[in-house]
Design a protein around this motif. Structure first.
Motif, mmCIF file in Angstrom:
data_model
loop_
_atom_site.group_PDB
_atom_site.id
_atom_site.type_symbol
_atom_site.label_atom_id
_atom_site.label_comp_id
_atom_site.label_asym_id
_atom_site.label_seq_id
_atom_site.Cartn_x
_atom_site.Cartn_y
_atom_site.Cartn_z
ATOM 1 N N SER A 60 43.182 36.930 57.339
ATOM 2 C CA SER A 60 42.409 37.482 56.217
ATOM 3 C C SER A 60 41.932 36.336 55.339
ATOM 4 C CB SER A 60 43.266 38.437 55.371
ATOM 5 O OG SER A 60 44.268 37.709 54.674
ATOM 6 N N GLY A 61 41.070 36.673 54.392
ATOM 7 C CA GLY A 61 40.627 35.680 53.423
ATOM 8 C C GLY A 61 41.785 35.240 52.536
ATOM 9 N N THR A 62 42.638 36.202 52.194
ATOM 10 C CA THR A 62 43.805 35.894 51.369
ATOM 11 C C THR A 62 44.712 34.898 52.096
ATOM 12 O OG1 THR A 62 43.698 38.139 50.475
ATOM 13 C CG2 THR A 62 45.747 36.928 50.123
ATOM 14 N N LEU A 105 43.322 31.363 52.126
ATOM 15 C CA LEU A 105 43.621 30.637 50.885
ATOM 16 C C LEU A 105 45.079 30.182 50.863
ATOM 17 C CD1 LEU A 105 41.823 33.070 48.398
ATOM 18 C CD2 LEU A 105 41.145 30.694 48.787
ATOM 19 N N THR A 114 37.262 36.901 39.275
ATOM 20 C CA THR A 114 37.286 36.903 40.734
ATOM 21 C C THR A 114 38.205 38.014 41.202
ATOM 22 O OG1 THR A 114 37.840 35.558 42.708
ATOM 23 C CG2 THR A 114 39.153 35.166 40.740
ATOM 24 N N PHE A 115 38.293 38.167 42.508
ATOM 25 C CA PHE A 115 39.223 39.112 43.121
ATOM 26 C C PHE A 115 40.641 38.552 42.987
ATOM 27 C CE2 PHE A 115 41.115 40.808 47.206
ATOM 28 C CZ PHE A 115 41.256 42.099 46.739
ATOM 29 N N ALA A 149 43.075 38.068 44.837
ATOM 30 C CA ALA A 149 43.616 37.181 45.877
ATOM 31 C C ALA A 149 43.544 35.702 45.492
ATOM 32 C CB ALA A 149 42.878 37.405 47.194
ATOM 33 N N THR A 150 42.461 35.308 44.820
ATOM 34 C CA THR A 150 42.256 33.894 44.490
ATOM 35 C C THR A 150 43.441 33.311 43.717
ATOM 36 O OG1 THR A 150 39.904 34.417 44.258
ATOM 37 C CG2 THR A 150 40.620 32.256 43.482
ATOM 38 N N VAL A 155 35.498 29.456 43.115
ATOM 39 C CA VAL A 155 35.048 30.697 43.755
ATOM 40 C C VAL A 155 33.529 30.759 43.676
ATOM 41 C CG1 VAL A 155 35.146 33.217 43.695
ATOM 42 C CG2 VAL A 155 37.179 31.881 43.111
ATOM 43 N N ASP A 179 36.957 28.753 47.560
ATOM 44 C CA ASP A 179 37.084 30.159 47.952
ATOM 45 C C ASP A 179 35.688 30.649 48.327
ATOM 46 O OD1 ASP A 179 37.290 32.883 48.208
ATOM 47 O OD2 ASP A 179 38.649 33.160 46.512
ATOM 48 N N ALA A 212 35.036 33.173 50.268
ATOM 49 C CA ALA A 212 35.173 34.531 50.817
ATOM 50 C C ALA A 212 33.856 35.293 50.732
ATOM 51 C CB ALA A 212 36.266 35.297 50.075
ATOM 52 N N GLN A 213 33.064 34.998 49.677
ATOM 53 C CA GLN A 213 31.812 35.731 49.483
ATOM 54 C C GLN A 213 30.598 34.898 49.865
ATOM 55 O OE1 GLN A 213 31.741 37.290 45.467
ATOM 56 N NE2 GLN A 213 33.793 38.161 45.635
ATOM 57 N N SER A 273 36.425 34.920 54.239
ATOM 58 C CA SER A 273 36.969 36.228 54.613
ATOM 59 C C SER A 273 35.975 36.960 55.508
ATOM 60 C CB SER A 273 37.209 37.051 53.346
ATOM 61 O OG SER A 273 37.367 38.422 53.659
ATOM 62 N N PHE A 292 36.485 40.338 55.850
ATOM 63 C CA PHE A 292 36.625 41.729 55.405
ATOM 64 C C PHE A 292 35.284 42.426 55.674
ATOM 65 C CE2 PHE A 292 36.417 44.982 52.067
ATOM 66 C CZ PHE A 292 37.650 45.593 52.197
ATOM 67 N N LYS A 295 32.083 41.805 53.537
ATOM 68 C CA LYS A 295 31.615 40.443 53.208
ATOM 69 C C LYS A 295 30.338 40.140 53.992
ATOM 70 C CE LYS A 295 35.451 39.926 50.927
ATOM 71 N NZ LYS A 295 35.926 39.346 49.712
ATOM 72 N N GLY A 298 40.229 39.736 58.483
ATOM 73 C CA GLY A 298 40.055 38.462 59.171
ATOM 74 C C GLY A 298 39.625 37.400 58.183
#
Ligand SMILES: *Cc1c(COP(=O)(O)O)cnc(C)c1O
Length: 373
Positions: A58-60, A63, A84-85, A87-88, A136, A162, A164-165, A186, A188, A191, A199
């Motif tokens: 995952s993205g989490t 990180l 941010t989300f 997870a960061t 991020v 980060d 992820a996005q 990520s 997800f 995304k 993933g």
């Protein structure tokens, strides 16, 4: 009803390749670390321009793998944004280290350099052992690395990007994922490049760091998985998800073009009534979200909902005000730009598959709202 993120249309369009790739995995049966994982890592590493790509769960976890490989733990501090989300900053806490926040810029909602400098100065005055910064690239737009990289060098801090996005985003010709010392993305489903589950991936040019990340990804393995030289995770990417990503990767560049075109059309239509996203000249965004800012946010959201137009708020509570971080001792007012943004920001329906007709409906309803108001 207009879809917020049109995964259904994407599947209809890419169905043949996705189904074929899934069937291939079912036939060969290498569900864990199958050949598709290796192939995906090679293609992504080329796409991002990083020497190493390590696909993961995952993205989490991407990180977390990066922080663990950097040896971050109790007594350490890592700086990041509160806008941010979860997870960061969550991963910083999970290693036993302490997250410290700095505020964002009011146009890009990415880390603000002055605020970063202030946070670093505060750390120096206290007993904090500051080790790095997690940048991020919010909504797909790269942070101001021209300013952040020299600051990090001067202070001896690593940069964990980060991304992820922001997979597919570009900064001064360089690809997101490889803008810092190590990058995490990520897959997800929602995304810019999403699989059909969880993933992620880690990127780095540092071969030694990559080797540690590969080890941590599989329970801290040494020679093989029953030789365990450190504590690690079950952090692999499933072969099936890799196969799905391989099918989607073919149309990813075209989708990125379309996302940029759709964003441009939104901005042209809406700039007179709301604050539209600002993209610095040397940046290309991956447009994970298209987010507008208006002090009529809640009324507009309700109005659009009644018209069958879904919207989303990223993020309604900045992280320094989340219960999970209450022990850090932050208060309302500490990061005014993030706090204001959480009250005024609104993300519109967005995907490469949003039709012109759907988009015209969204923009005309928003214009109606402001004319009726
Ligand atoms: C989605 C996201 C993550 C976490 O990714 P997962 O794959 O959901 O674990 C981390 N950081 C940011 C900024 C994200 O948007």
């Amino acid at each position: 009803m207009i879809p917020f993120n049109n995964l259904k249309s994407q599947y209809e369009t890419l169905k043949e390749g996705i189904n074929r790739n899934i069937q291939k995995v079912l036939d060969h049966g290498h569900f864990i670390m199958g050949p598709e994982v290796d192939e995906l890592e090679q293609l992504l590493s080329r796409l991002v321009g990083a020497k190493n790509c390590i696909a993961c769960s995952s993205g989490t976890d991407a990180l977390l793998l990066a922080l663990m490989a950097k040896g971050i733990g109790p007594g350490d501090t890592v700086l990041t944004t509160p806008f941010t989300f979860i997870a960061t900053a969550e991963v910083i806490g999970l290693t036993g280290a302490t997250p410290i926040f700095a505020d964002v810029d009011d146009k890009t909602f990415n880390l603000d350099i002055q605020s970063l400098c202030r946070a670093i100065a505060l750390c120096k005055k206290s007993s904090h052992r500051l080790k790095g910064i997690i940048t991020v690239n919010l909504f797909g737009l790269p942070c101001p690395y021209d300013e952040i990289i020299p600051l990090a060098k001067k202070e001896g801090l690593f940069i964990l990007e980060d991304a992820a996005q922001s997979l597919g985003a570009v900064y001064h010709g360089r690809k997101s994922g490889n803008l810092g010392d190590v990058g995490a993305t990520s897959f997800f489903p929602a995304k810019p490049l999403g699989c059909y589950g969880d993933g992620g991936a880690v990127f780095t040019d540092d071969d030694q760091l990559a080797e540690i990340i590969r080890s941590i990804r599989i329970h801290g393995k040494g020679k093989d998985k029953y030789d365990n030289i450190r504590l690690g995770l079950n952090g692999r990417l499933d072969t099936l998800q890799a196969a799905i990503l391989l099918a989607k990767l073919e149309s990813f560049p075209k989708e990125l073009e379309e996302r940029n075109e759709i964003a441009r059309r939104y901005s042209d239509a809406l700039a007179s009534v709301v604050q539209v996203p600002s993209v610095p000249e040397h940046c290309r965004s991956a447009w994970a979200q298209y987010s507008i800012v208006t002090d009529q946010r809640d009324a507009l959201k309700e109005y659009l909902e009644k018209a069958g137009i879904p919207t989303a708020i990223y993020y309604p509570t900045p992280l320094h005000l989340q219960g999970a971080f209450k022990d850090l001792g932050y208060q309302a007012g500490d990061f005014p730009v993030s706090e204001e943004a959480s009250k005024t920001i609104l993300s519109l329906p967005f995907s490469a598959y949003l039709t012109e007709k759907e988009q015209d409906l969204v923009t005309s309803r928003i214009l109606d709202f402001f004319h009726d108001y």
